[in-house]
Design a protein around this motif. Structure first.
Motif, PDB file in Angstrom:
ATOM      1  N   ASN A 101      -9.077   3.235  -6.349  1.00 25.04           N
ATOM      2  CA  ASN A 101      -9.762   4.317  -4.993  1.00 25.04           C
ATOM      3  C   ASN A 101      -9.606   4.115  -3.901  1.00 25.04           C
ATOM      4  O   ASN A 101      -9.939   5.015  -2.986  1.00 25.04           O
ATOM      5  N   ALA A 102      -8.308   3.568  -3.573  1.00 25.17           N
ATOM      6  CA  ALA A 102      -7.599   3.648  -2.429  1.00 25.17           C
ATOM      7  C   ALA A 102      -7.836   3.152  -2.138  1.00 25.17           C
ATOM      8  O   ALA A 102      -8.061   3.824   0.249  1.00 25.17           O
ATOM      9  N   ALA A 103      -9.048   2.050  -2.055  1.00 30.88           N
ATOM     10  CA  ALA A 103      -9.824   1.197  -0.680  1.00 30.88           C
ATOM     11  C   ALA A 103      -8.840   0.034  -0.360  1.00 30.88           C
ATOM     12  O   ALA A 103      -8.288  -0.698  -0.863  1.00 30.88           O
ATOM     13  N   VAL A 104      -9.536  -0.677   1.068  1.00 28.67           N
ATOM     14  CA  VAL A 104      -8.266  -1.625   1.442  1.00 28.67           C
ATOM     15  C   VAL A 104      -9.377  -1.802   2.769  1.00 28.67           C
ATOM     16  O   VAL A 104      -9.953  -1.181   3.729  1.00 28.67           O
ATOM     17  N   ARG A 105     -10.236  -3.332   1.915  1.00 30.16           N
ATOM     18  CA  ARG A 105     -10.960  -4.050   3.389  1.00 30.16           C
ATOM     19  C   ARG A 105     -10.456  -5.705   3.938  1.00 30.16           C
ATOM     20  O   ARG A 105      -9.463  -5.528   3.169  1.00 30.16           O
ATOM     21  N   TYR A 106     -10.772  -6.170   5.254  1.00 28.63           N
ATOM     22  CA  TYR A 106      -9.315  -6.334   5.564  1.00 28.63           C
ATOM     23  C   TYR A 106     -10.991  -7.498   6.162  1.00 28.63           C
ATOM     24  O   TYR A 106     -12.326  -7.630   6.036  1.00 28.63           O
ATOM     25  N   TYR A 107     -10.658  -9.019   5.969  1.00 24.47           N
ATOM     26  CA  TYR A 107     -11.263  -9.955   6.845  1.00 24.47           C
ATOM     27  C   TYR A 107     -10.722 -11.203   6.490  1.00 24.47           C
ATOM     28  O   TYR A 107      -9.047 -10.965   6.956  1.00 24.47           O
ATOM     29  N   THR A 108     -11.050 -12.022   7.279  1.00 24.38           N
ATOM     30  CA  THR A 108     -10.612 -13.137   8.671  1.00 24.38           C
ATOM     31  C   THR A 108     -11.762 -14.302   8.286  1.00 24.38           C
ATOM     32  O   THR A 108     -13.006 -14.032   8.417  1.00 24.38           O
ATOM     33  N   THR A 109     -11.222 -14.948   8.346  1.00 28.95           N
ATOM     34  CA  THR A 109     -11.944 -16.507   8.820  1.00 28.95           C
ATOM     35  C   THR A 109     -12.259 -16.652  10.123  1.00 28.95           C
ATOM     36  O   THR A 109     -13.766 -17.503  10.744  1.00 28.95           O
ATOM     37  N   VAL A 140       0.763  -1.547   0.076  1.00 26.52           N
ATOM     38  CA  VAL A 140      -0.429  -0.297   0.063  1.00 26.52           C
ATOM     39  C   VAL A 140       0.497   1.469   0.088  1.00 26.52           C
ATOM     40  O   VAL A 140       0.985   2.313  -0.371  1.00 26.52           O
ATOM     41  N   LYS A 141       1.781   1.330   0.229  1.00 21.47           N
ATOM     42  CA  LYS A 141       2.921   2.542   0.302  1.00 21.47           C
ATOM     43  C   LYS A 141       3.744   2.714  -0.720  1.00 21.47           C
ATOM     44  O   LYS A 141       3.679   3.343  -0.862  1.00 21.47           O
ATOM     45  N   SER A 142       3.280   1.078  -1.410  1.00 15.85           N
ATOM     46  CA  SER A 142       4.532   1.941  -2.869  1.00 15.85           C
ATOM     47  C   SER A 142       3.486   1.926  -4.210  1.00 15.85           C
ATOM     48  O   SER A 142       3.762   2.526  -4.948  1.00 15.85           O
ATOM     49  N   LEU A 143       2.012   0.918  -3.183  1.00 20.44           N
ATOM     50  CA  LEU A 143       0.857   1.160  -4.836  1.00 20.44           C
ATOM     51  C   LEU A 143      -0.127   1.854  -3.639  1.00 20.44           C
ATOM     52  O   LEU A 143      -1.183   1.158  -3.980  1.00 20.44           O
ATOM     53  N   PRO A 144      -0.407   3.622  -3.556  1.00 22.63           N
ATOM     54  CA  PRO A 144      -1.367   3.364  -2.662  1.00 22.63           C
ATOM     55  C   PRO A 144      -2.940   3.217  -3.098  1.00 22.63           C
ATOM     56  O   PRO A 144      -3.878   3.760  -2.506  1.00 22.63           O
ATOM     57  N   ASP A 145      -2.625   3.848  -4.681  1.00 21.87           N
ATOM     58  CA  ASP A 145      -4.105   4.204  -5.439  1.00 21.87           C
ATOM     59  C   ASP A 145      -4.840   2.738  -5.933  1.00 21.87           C
ATOM     60  O   ASP A 145      -5.533   3.222  -6.242  1.00 21.87           O
ATOM     61  N   TYR A 146      -4.036   1.940  -5.364  1.00 24.60           N
ATOM     62  CA  TYR A 146      -4.993  -0.070  -5.596  1.00 24.60           C
ATOM     63  C   TYR A 146      -6.138   0.025  -4.741  1.00 24.60           C
ATOM     64  O   TYR A 146      -5.960   1.028  -3.181  1.00 24.60           O
ATOM     65  N   ASP A 147      -6.335  -0.570  -5.424  1.00 23.57           N
ATOM     66  CA  ASP A 147      -8.029  -1.160  -4.217  1.00 23.57           C
ATOM     67  C   ASP A 147      -7.055  -2.805  -3.590  1.00 23.57           C
ATOM     68  O   ASP A 147      -6.624  -3.610  -4.694  1.00 23.57           O
ATOM     69  N   TYR A 148      -7.722  -2.781  -2.130  1.00 25.11           N
ATOM     70  CA  TYR A 148      -7.034  -3.767  -1.675  1.00 25.11           C
ATOM     71  C   TYR A 148      -8.009  -4.639  -1.213  1.00 25.11           C
ATOM     72  O   TYR A 148      -8.896  -3.992  -0.240  1.00 25.11           O
ATOM     73  N   ILE A 149      -7.902  -6.389  -1.374  1.00 20.75           N
ATOM     74  CA  ILE A 149      -8.420  -6.774  -0.609  1.00 20.75           C
ATOM     75  C   ILE A 149      -7.362  -7.769   0.207  1.00 20.75           C
ATOM     76  O   ILE A 149      -6.749  -8.533  -0.348  1.00 20.75           O
ATOM     77  N   TYR A 150      -7.493  -7.836   1.922  1.00 19.72           N
ATOM     78  CA  TYR A 150      -6.552  -8.530   2.455  1.00 19.72           C
ATOM     79  C   TYR A 150      -7.840  -9.752   3.411  1.00 19.72           C
ATOM     80  O   TYR A 150      -8.270  -9.666   4.078  1.00 19.72           O
ATOM     81  N   LEU A 151      -7.148 -10.718   3.230  1.00 20.68           N
ATOM     82  CA  LEU A 151      -7.541 -12.232   3.705  1.00 20.68           C
ATOM     83  C   LEU A 151      -6.546 -12.888   5.075  1.00 20.68           C
ATOM     84  O   LEU A 151      -5.908 -13.273   4.360  1.00 20.68           O
ATOM     85  N   GLY A 152      -7.272 -12.724   6.064  1.00 17.18           N
ATOM     86  CA  GLY A 152      -6.372 -13.945   7.001  1.00 17.18           C
ATOM     87  C   GLY A 152      -7.474 -14.488   7.352  1.00 17.18           C
ATOM     88  O   GLY A 152      -7.977 -15.095   7.807  1.00 17.18           O
TER      89      GLY A 152
END
Length: 286
Positions: A243-251, A26-38
């Motif tokens: 859209n510089a959006a980051v969403r976080y998910y976990t099981t 995110v620091k290197s490519l802040p403009d992209y949208d991301y989803i994180y899953l743990g």
């Protein structure tokens, strides 16, 4: 005709550790949208069999695809070591033609030899990563003359996940494994933290390492590699949302994930719990 919604980039780990990679991406490519899953409900992956890690990782990759992801980063050394190649070669042609799943091992092995002056490097990882021999095999492809020594550190992840990473009790286990690694070669001048949890231990690792030792964590390396990959594949980059959006998910418990995630990300986060088998797989925040 309604324009197709742009896709987030998926970042996966068996637990919290991949957040250290996400943070650098995110620091290197802040403009992209991301989803994180743990996949915290089934963590840790390290001690599990190749077959189990493959099954779990594939299930999570399929979840990302259902969220619309065109590109998924396995920010997990164990998943990269035990599952990535099979998913790339056997599964992607059937479940995601045109989609991409990348890992953290190759970007690291492509550059590690550039940091060592002695030609002796040490790899610190989970038991699963070390037993897979993925790092020695991949490093030999790019730096065939490099001497690679490995050390499995089974207590290091629990130290981090139980908030003991900066406590005095952590010193014993860190010193023990570094001594065992350096006993294999006194010429080791570069250490690779081949687990995404280990950057939280870097101060203590540095404390018990020889002066002048280069210590590599994977976040910055993977982020730089991803930036180059997207430049080389503009057709894939074009499909990714910006859209510089980051969403976080976990099981597992979202509240536990938020508490630990704040340590890894350095700021407050808000996760949702997911069911990998139902509908779009997203539950409410718990």
């Amino acid at each position: 005709m309604q324009e197709k919604q742009k896709a987030p980039i998926g970042v996966f780990d068996s637990g919290y550790g991949g957040l250290t990679v996400l943070k650098e991406i995110v620091k290197s490519l802040p403009d992209y949208d991301y989803i994180y899953l743990g996949d915290n409900a089934r963590a840790p992956y390290g001690p599990r069999s190749f077959e189990t890690v493959y099954h779990y990782t594939l299930e999570c990759v399929q979840w990302f695809f259902r969220q619309g992801c065109e590109l998924v980063i396995l920010a997990c050394n164990t998943a990269s070591a035990k599952a990535l190649r099979t998913i790339q070669q056997n599964d992607l042609p059937k479940i995601g033609p045109g989609k991409r799943v990348l890992g953290v091992i190759r970007p690291t092995t492509e550059v590690i030899g550039n940091y060592s002056k002695t030609g002796h490097v040490g790899v610190l990882g989970t038991a699963g990563t070390v037993l897979s021999e993925s790092y020695p095999i991949e490093i030999a492809r790019f730096f065939p003359g490099l001497k690679v020594y490995q050390e499995a550190c089974p207590m290091w992840v629990p130290l981090v996940e139980n908030d003991e990473y900066d406590k005095p009790g952590a010193d014993y286990f860190i010193q023990q494994h570094l001594q065992q690694l350096l006993a294999k070669s006194a010429s080791i001048d570069t250490l690779l933290l081949a687990c995404t949890h280990y950057p939280l231990l870097i101060d203590k690792i540095r404390k018990y390492s020889a002066p002048g030792t280069t210590i590599l964590s994977q976040g910055e390396i993977v982020a730089a590699s991803l930036a180059e990959y997207l430049q080389r594949h503009p057709e894939l980059a074009e499909k990714c949302g910006r859209n510089a959006a980051v969403r976080y998910y976990t099981t597992d418990s979202a509240s536990d994930f938020n508490r630990h995630g704040r340590i890894f990300m350095g700021r407050e986060i808000a996760a949702s719990q997911v069911d990998l088998t139902a509908g779009n797989g997203i539950k409410a925040v718990l």
